[in-house]
Design a protein around this motif. Structure first.
Motif, short mmCIF file in Angstrom:
data_model
loop_
_atom_site.label_atom_id
_atom_site.label_comp_id
_atom_site.label_asym_id
_atom_site.label_seq_id
_atom_site.Cartn_x
_atom_site.Cartn_y
_atom_site.Cartn_z
N SER A 138 0.83 -1.20 0.00
CA SER A 138 0.00 0.00 0.00
C SER A 138 0.87 1.25 0.00
O SER A 138 0.61 2.23 -0.72
CB SER A 138 -0.91 -0.03 1.23
N ALA A 183 0.97 4.08 -2.89
CA ALA A 183 0.63 5.46 -2.54
C ALA A 183 1.71 6.43 -3.04
O ALA A 183 1.44 7.61 -3.26
CB ALA A 183 0.45 5.59 -1.03
N CYS A 239 0.92 8.56 -6.00
CA CYS A 239 -0.02 9.67 -5.88
C CYS A 239 0.60 10.95 -6.47
O CYS A 239 1.68 11.36 -6.03
CB CYS A 239 -0.40 9.89 -4.42
N ASP A 299 -3.50 7.49 -11.93
CA ASP A 299 -3.15 8.05 -10.63
C ASP A 299 -4.23 7.65 -9.62
O ASP A 299 -3.96 7.19 -8.52
CB ASP A 299 -3.09 9.58 -10.75
N THR A 321 -3.90 4.71 -6.50
CA THR A 321 -4.14 5.12 -5.12
C THR A 321 -5.40 4.47 -4.55
O THR A 321 -5.50 4.24 -3.35
CB THR A 321 -4.20 6.67 -5.00
N ALA A 366 -4.18 1.27 -3.35
CA ALA A 366 -3.46 1.50 -2.09
C ALA A 366 -4.45 1.60 -0.93
O ALA A 366 -4.22 1.07 0.16
CB ALA A 366 -2.62 2.77 -2.19
#
Ligand SMILES: [Zn+2]
Lengths: 162, 253
Positions: free
Chosen positions: B23, B27, B30, B39, B43, B46
């Motif tokens: 995760s 992230a 991002c 994007d 995320t 994540a």
């Protein structure tokens, strides 16, 4: 404070006002997150289930539940459970209609086993056209996908079957 | 802790760590995704993984019974106390590297959680059922991109193949088992990982075939995570992730 005598039904009634912070058009009861209420010695225990494990709205929902019941003198504990696993089948038909009016295409029929096939015939919530296509399986929140309508040209979000 | 709780604690920690570390990697995409939709997608993945980690860490804390929170477990352990598979901590690299990692991991997780949902431990079973639904999306995302890049331009094909080859040596470890596995398996709690391997391999081969990519060669498989031995990358991840809790213990929003 003496524990106020509220019945389970009365507490459900109160909680049915709480909306999903990410889709304020529907309540947590309508979307199926509110699972149960148990009356306890000191107040009550509210059982909720997350739509997605990482749903960031859960913290806010928990705070909203506690604040609302506190206003009515009820001490509430909120318990998060994963079983039964939430599915879009728990969303009521009334809530699906509210979603559509809000601009989000509601999940088509039941929790789909096959995620790739079912995504083809999504109706545009703006104009009702079925001539739509997926832009991305992942939208602004975990529960939604991005779509666009090839007729009215509007982008929209689709609440994924889950 | 009783013996059985100790075993379940280790198992829960391992599953939580896998989700937590991957995760963190996702992230990092991002605001760096190749396109806006991607994007958001990376995320979103994540976020699913954070939720999953929270569930397994919470259960681990409960089993340990020392009144810890899931945050204590996430932020207050050192490198050697993490048991995530090495592949989770591998750097994002270019987009193809991330997709290769996602493909290997999500296909593994799909078969893994499909079994774990039949665990005799109710918490594991419930978390697995919930996770399985999310993993299907992760797997579809990774497979789509593998095919698109593999069957894309000459350049994307080359990068995708290179990424798959480089990460291959971290896949053997996903199926490694130790005492925790065998003892929990005897009680119907954990998954027999050796059974998953042929299914995983076939699934990967099918995706690669469609993507016009070649299956990487088996040369040497990395190992270590079951003993808490990691690559240099984990320390850097923790340095970044734990900075705030270490500098300002008990900091609150
Ligand atoms: Zn339209």
């Amino acid at each position: 404070m003496v524990a106020a005598k509220h019945t389970k039904e009365e507490i459900f009634e109160l909680l049915s006002q709480i909306v999903d912070p990410e889709i304020p058009a529907v309540t947590i009861e309508e979307i199926g997150m509110l699972q149960d209420v148990n009356i306890t010695e000191t107040g009550c225990e509210v059982i909720i289930t997350p739509t997605y494990t990482g749903c960031p709205a859960m913290g806010i929902i928990e705070a909203d539940i506690k604040a609302l019941l506190d206003e009515h003198g009820i001490e509430a504990k909120v318990k998060l459970v994963y079983d039964p696993a939430w599915t879009t089948d728990m969303i009521t038909d009334v809530a699906k209609e509210k979603m559509r009016k809000y601009g989000i295409a509601p999940p088509v029929n039941s929790s789909c086993g096959n995620i790739t096939v079912a995504e083809r015939e999504i109706e545009c919530p703006q104009c009702g056209s079925q001539n739509t296509e997926v832009v991305s399986r992942f939208g602004s929140t975990a529960c939604k996908a991005l779509y666009k309508c090839n007729d009215c040209k509007e982008p929209f979000e689709y609440f994924k079957c889950h | 802790m009783t013996d059985i709780n100790q075993l379940k604690y280790s198992y829960s920690l391992r599953l939580g760590d896998n989700a937590w570390i991957l995760s963190h990697r996702l992230a990092e995409w991002c605001s760096n995704g190749p396109i806006l939709e991607e994007d958001l997608a990376l995320t979103n993945l994540a976020l699913d993984l954070i939720g999953r980690a929270q569930g397994f860490y919470k259960y681990a804390a409960e089993l340990e019974g020392k009144g810890k929170s899931e945050d204590d477990i996430a932020y207050r352990r050192n490198e050697r106390q993490y048991f995530n598979n090495l592949i989770m901590e591998m750097p994002n690299g270019n987009f193809a590297d991330t997709i290769a990692r996602q493909l290997y991991v999500s296909v593994f997780e799909y078969y893994f959680f499909r079994e774990l949902k039949n665990s005799k431990d109710e918490t594991f079973a419930a978390l697995a059922a919930k996770t399985l639904k999310e993993v299907k999306y992760h797997m579809a995302h990774a497979a789509d991109w593998t095919i698109r890049l593999g069957d894309g331009t000459e350049e994307s094909h080359k990068k995708m193949q290179k990424a798959l080859n480089e990460l291959w040596m971290y896949t053997g470890e996903l199926f490694e088992m130790n005492d925790v596995d065998s003892e929990l398996m005897a009680q119907g709690v954990s998954v027999d990982l050796s059974m998953l391997k042929p299914k995983w391999e076939q699934h990967i081969i099918d995706v690669l075939k469609e993507a016009t990519l070649a299956q990487p060669e088996d040369i040497y498989m990395q190992t270590g995570s079951r003993q808490g031995i990691h690559t240099e990358h984990l320390g850097h991840i923790l340095g970044d992730m734990q900075y705030l809790q270490r500098a300002y213990p008990d900091a609150k929003w």
